[in-house]
Design a protein around this motif. Structure first.
Motif, mmCIF file in Angstrom:
data_model
loop_
_atom_site.group_PDB
_atom_site.id
_atom_site.type_symbol
_atom_site.label_atom_id
_atom_site.label_comp_id
_atom_site.label_asym_id
_atom_site.label_seq_id
_atom_site.Cartn_x
_atom_site.Cartn_y
_atom_site.Cartn_z
ATOM 1 N N LEU A 1 -10.352 9.546 -0.704
ATOM 2 C CA LEU A 1 -10.169 8.040 -1.217
ATOM 3 C C LEU A 1 -9.403 8.065 -2.564
ATOM 4 N N LEU A 2 -9.963 8.705 -3.439
ATOM 5 C CA LEU A 2 -9.421 8.544 -4.716
ATOM 6 C C LEU A 2 -8.051 8.836 -4.892
ATOM 7 N N LEU A 3 -7.392 9.706 -4.106
ATOM 8 C CA LEU A 3 -6.116 9.978 -4.038
ATOM 9 C C LEU A 3 -5.157 9.052 -3.428
ATOM 10 N N LEU A 4 -5.690 8.483 -2.418
ATOM 11 C CA LEU A 4 -4.943 7.202 -1.610
ATOM 12 C C LEU A 4 -4.808 6.134 -2.681
ATOM 13 N N LEU A 5 -6.195 5.962 -3.446
ATOM 14 C CA LEU A 5 -6.257 4.909 -4.387
ATOM 15 C C LEU A 5 -5.064 4.943 -5.511
ATOM 16 N N LEU A 6 -5.064 6.105 -6.092
ATOM 17 C CA LEU A 6 -4.038 6.582 -7.064
ATOM 18 C C LEU A 6 -2.530 6.606 -6.821
ATOM 19 N N THR A 7 -2.341 7.062 -5.637
ATOM 20 C CA THR A 7 -0.941 6.887 -5.154
ATOM 21 C C THR A 7 -0.450 6.049 -4.058
ATOM 22 N N HIS A 8 -1.349 4.636 -3.995
ATOM 23 C CA HIS A 8 -1.013 3.809 -2.923
ATOM 24 C C HIS A 8 0.539 3.027 -3.064
ATOM 25 N N ASP A 9 1.014 2.967 -4.399
ATOM 26 C CA ASP A 9 2.293 2.525 -4.787
ATOM 27 C C ASP A 9 3.528 3.328 -4.348
ATOM 28 N N GLU A 10 3.351 4.725 -4.154
ATOM 29 C CA GLU A 10 4.414 5.530 -3.650
ATOM 30 C C GLU A 10 4.130 5.998 -2.262
ATOM 31 N N TYR A 11 2.809 6.302 -1.911
ATOM 32 C CA TYR A 11 2.679 6.569 -0.467
ATOM 33 C C TYR A 11 1.505 5.597 0.098
ATOM 34 N N LYS A 12 2.154 4.797 0.966
ATOM 35 C CA LYS A 12 1.279 3.619 1.511
ATOM 36 C C LYS A 12 0.267 4.354 2.544
ATOM 37 N N PRO A 13 -1.065 3.893 2.537
ATOM 38 C CA PRO A 13 -2.054 4.673 3.355
ATOM 39 C C PRO A 13 -1.502 4.639 4.903
ATOM 40 N N ASP A 14 -0.777 3.365 5.472
ATOM 41 C CA ASP A 14 -0.496 3.353 6.916
ATOM 42 C C ASP A 14 0.228 4.529 7.057
ATOM 43 N N GLU A 15 1.311 4.939 6.205
ATOM 44 C CA GLU A 15 2.133 6.048 6.545
ATOM 45 C C GLU A 15 1.337 7.283 6.399
ATOM 46 N N VAL A 16 0.711 7.616 5.369
ATOM 47 C CA VAL A 16 -0.037 8.693 5.284
ATOM 48 C C VAL A 16 -1.016 8.912 6.527
ATOM 49 N N PHE A 17 -1.693 7.986 6.977
ATOM 50 C CA PHE A 17 -2.502 8.106 8.193
ATOM 51 C C PHE A 17 -1.612 8.328 9.626
ATOM 52 N N LYS A 18 -0.434 8.165 9.594
ATOM 53 C CA LYS A 18 0.280 8.378 10.794
ATOM 54 C C LYS A 18 0.539 9.993 10.903
ATOM 55 N N GLN A 19 0.484 10.597 9.728
ATOM 56 C CA GLN A 19 0.775 12.191 9.646
ATOM 57 C C GLN A 19 -0.471 12.965 9.807
ATOM 58 N N VAL A 20 -1.703 12.306 10.087
ATOM 59 C CA VAL A 20 -2.762 12.868 10.305
ATOM 60 C C VAL A 20 -2.811 13.707 11.715
ATOM 61 N N GLU A 21 -3.449 14.989 11.683
ATOM 62 C CA GLU A 21 -3.480 15.793 12.938
ATOM 63 C C GLU A 21 -4.442 14.861 13.761
ATOM 64 N N TRP A 22 -4.238 13.970 14.346
ATOM 65 C CA TRP A 22 -5.186 13.261 15.255
ATOM 66 C C TRP A 22 -5.383 14.094 16.466
ATOM 67 N N GLY A 23 -4.614 14.679 17.174
ATOM 68 C CA GLY A 23 -5.044 15.639 18.153
ATOM 69 C C GLY A 23 -5.815 16.663 17.845
ATOM 70 N N THR A 24 -5.845 17.342 16.624
ATOM 71 C CA THR A 24 -7.019 18.297 16.319
ATOM 72 C C THR A 24 -8.287 17.668 16.108
ATOM 73 N N LEU A 25 -8.463 16.468 15.762
ATOM 74 C CA LEU A 25 -9.722 15.936 15.502
ATOM 75 C C LEU A 25 -10.120 15.286 16.770
ATOM 76 N N PHE A 26 -9.326 14.868 17.690
ATOM 77 C CA PHE A 26 -9.886 14.488 18.993
ATOM 78 C C PHE A 26 -10.182 15.683 19.736
ATOM 79 N N PHE A 27 -9.648 16.788 19.558
ATOM 80 C CA PHE A 27 -10.052 17.891 20.388
ATOM 81 C C PHE A 27 -11.289 18.491 19.795
#
Length: 430
Positions: free
Chosen positions: A257-283
């Motif tokens: 959360l701290l890193l998302l806050l510090l870098t949100h100007d360069e890397y939008k949270p929505d774009e970061v969340f799209k790259q999460v390995e959701w398949g692994t988590l749901f598995f």
């Protein structure tokens, strides 16, 4: 009837996952939902009891940190430096990456370590144009062996440490690190012998690597120092866990959360969340629900109880049985619920006149952690590596891993048996 139905659902789902006919996350999810539909347990119990949200949250948080940090090019930078140190030679690279994985897994938790190292090794192998699978499998094997050495290295050790007050962080290092070093050395030689013929580098690729400047891969933006700072602080939080007494999941979530806050100007949270390995988590969610079904109908508890009482209170026999049965079963059934069922069973042995239970605890820890190398489903770190690799089009085949991992489990348990016998059990057999 419910017990039979639960076992059938589990076996069918497991078979589908093994054959890889459909996506493993979908297969596990279907199996988990089938448990709900037939009434083995309800949705509330699934979410509140059986799904391990600590593990899911830890994985999610570390994925966020790795995703953002990887955007800065720091992993490519480290990869090139490492490859240059070994001059692009595949076998020295295998030794370096496996040793780094094993050491890191002992102090950062094996899941965290593989999340950090997989992007690095994938970058290196592409530069050298060599197969990625030998390195990915080696990372899995080394992470499980290294994680065995300390209280925080693998979830089963954490559970045992929490249940037995005198088994401290230092106790785990004192009792388990010697045998882990021996096992690691033997297994590394075994892996080198297997993969030596497959790992050959063209001299052109080595020269190409030598001409690359690692610094060219770094993106000198404000996100670079911020991501490195947060990553190092998170790792420090893991290492200082015995002192700070803040659980690993909280540390990881705070860092993410701290890193998302510090870098949100360069890397939008929505774009970061799209790259999460959701398949692994749901598995993982589906797998926890499947194992939860076995717990609900008492299958795991009965396995543990039958294994313990079969020995009729004989300490050496009980210790060896726990070591081997836990080791074999942990390759096929997630070791976390199995260890959870075994802990109260071992504690009950005090009622049968056993005053020294330590050999049983060390046997349980060794079996549960080392047994995770048996199959691709044996440990959390295995699944994480497979998920990260699949995203990069590097598919780790279930059977291919089984051919390498299961013999390693047998070797590891054999060495552990000798160690446990001579260090803890010899006096009980004389």
């Amino acid at each position: 009837m419910l017990t039979t139905l639960t076992v059938i659902i589990f076996l069918i789902t497991y078979f589908v996952i093994m054959t890889e006919k459909i996506d493993r996350a979908l297969a596990a999810g279907l199996g988990g939902v089938a448990m709900l539909i037939v009434g083995i347990y309800d949705i509330n119990k699934a979410f509140l009891t059986y799904i391990d949200w600590n593990t899911i949250s830890l994985l999610f948080a570390m994925m966020l940190i790795v995703i953002i940090t990887s955007q800065t090019g720091v992993f490519e930078f480290v990869a090139i430096i490492m490859a240059k140190v070994v001059k692009g030679r595949p076998i020295p690279l295998l030794i370096v990456i496996s040793t780094l994985t094993a050491i890191g897994s002992a102090f950062l938790a094996n899941v965290t370590m593989v999340l950090l190292l997989v992007p690095i090794i994938l970058t290196i192998v592409r530069m050298l144009d060599i197969p990625a699978i030998p390195y990915l499998i080696t990372i899995i094997i080394a992470s499980n062996i290294g994680g065995t050495a300390t209280l925080i290295g693998d979830p089963p050790n954490i559970m045992i440490g929490q249940a037995v007050e005198h088994l401290t962080f230092n106790a785990f290092i004192t009792h388990l690190s010697p045998i882990v070093l021996i096992i690691y050395g033997v297994v590394l030689i075994y892996l080198i012998a297997i993969y030596w013929p497959k790992l050959q580098v063209d001299t052109i690729d080595q020269k190409k690597l030598a001409s690359i400047k690692a610094s060219n891969y770094l993106k000198l933006t404000p996100a670079l120092p911020k991501s490195i700072f947060v990553l190092l602080m998170t790792i420090a939080g893991f290492v200082l866990n015995p002192i700070l007494h803040i659980d690993l999941t909280s540390v990881a979530l705070a860092g993410a959360l701290l890193l998302l806050l510090l870098t949100h100007d360069e890397y939008k949270p929505d774009e970061v969340f799209k790259q999460v390995e959701w398949g692994t988590l749901f598995f993982f969610v589906g797998l926890f629900m499947l194992i939860g079904g076995l717990e609900e109908v008492g299958v795991i508890d009965e396995l543990a109880r039958g294994m313990v009482f079969y020995t009729e209170g004989d300490l050496p026999k009980t210790s060896m049985l726990i070591l081997w049965m836990t080791g074999i079963l942990s390759g096929f059934v997630d070791n976390i619920p199995f260890v959870a069922a075994m802990i109260p069973m071992i504690i009950e042995f005090k009622d049968y006149g056993m005053t020294n239970l330590d050999p049983l605890w060390w046997s349980l820890a060794l079996g549960a952690c080392l047994g995770g190398n048996g199959t691709l489903l044996g440990a959390s770190s295995n699944l994480v590596v497979a998920g990260l690799a699949a995203k990069e089009k590097e598919h780790i085949n279930f059977i291919e891993f089984l051919k390498v991992g299961f013999p390693i489990v047998i070797i590891s348990l054999g060495i552990s048996s000798v160690y446990v016998y001579f260090r803890y059990l010899l006096n009980f057999t004389m």
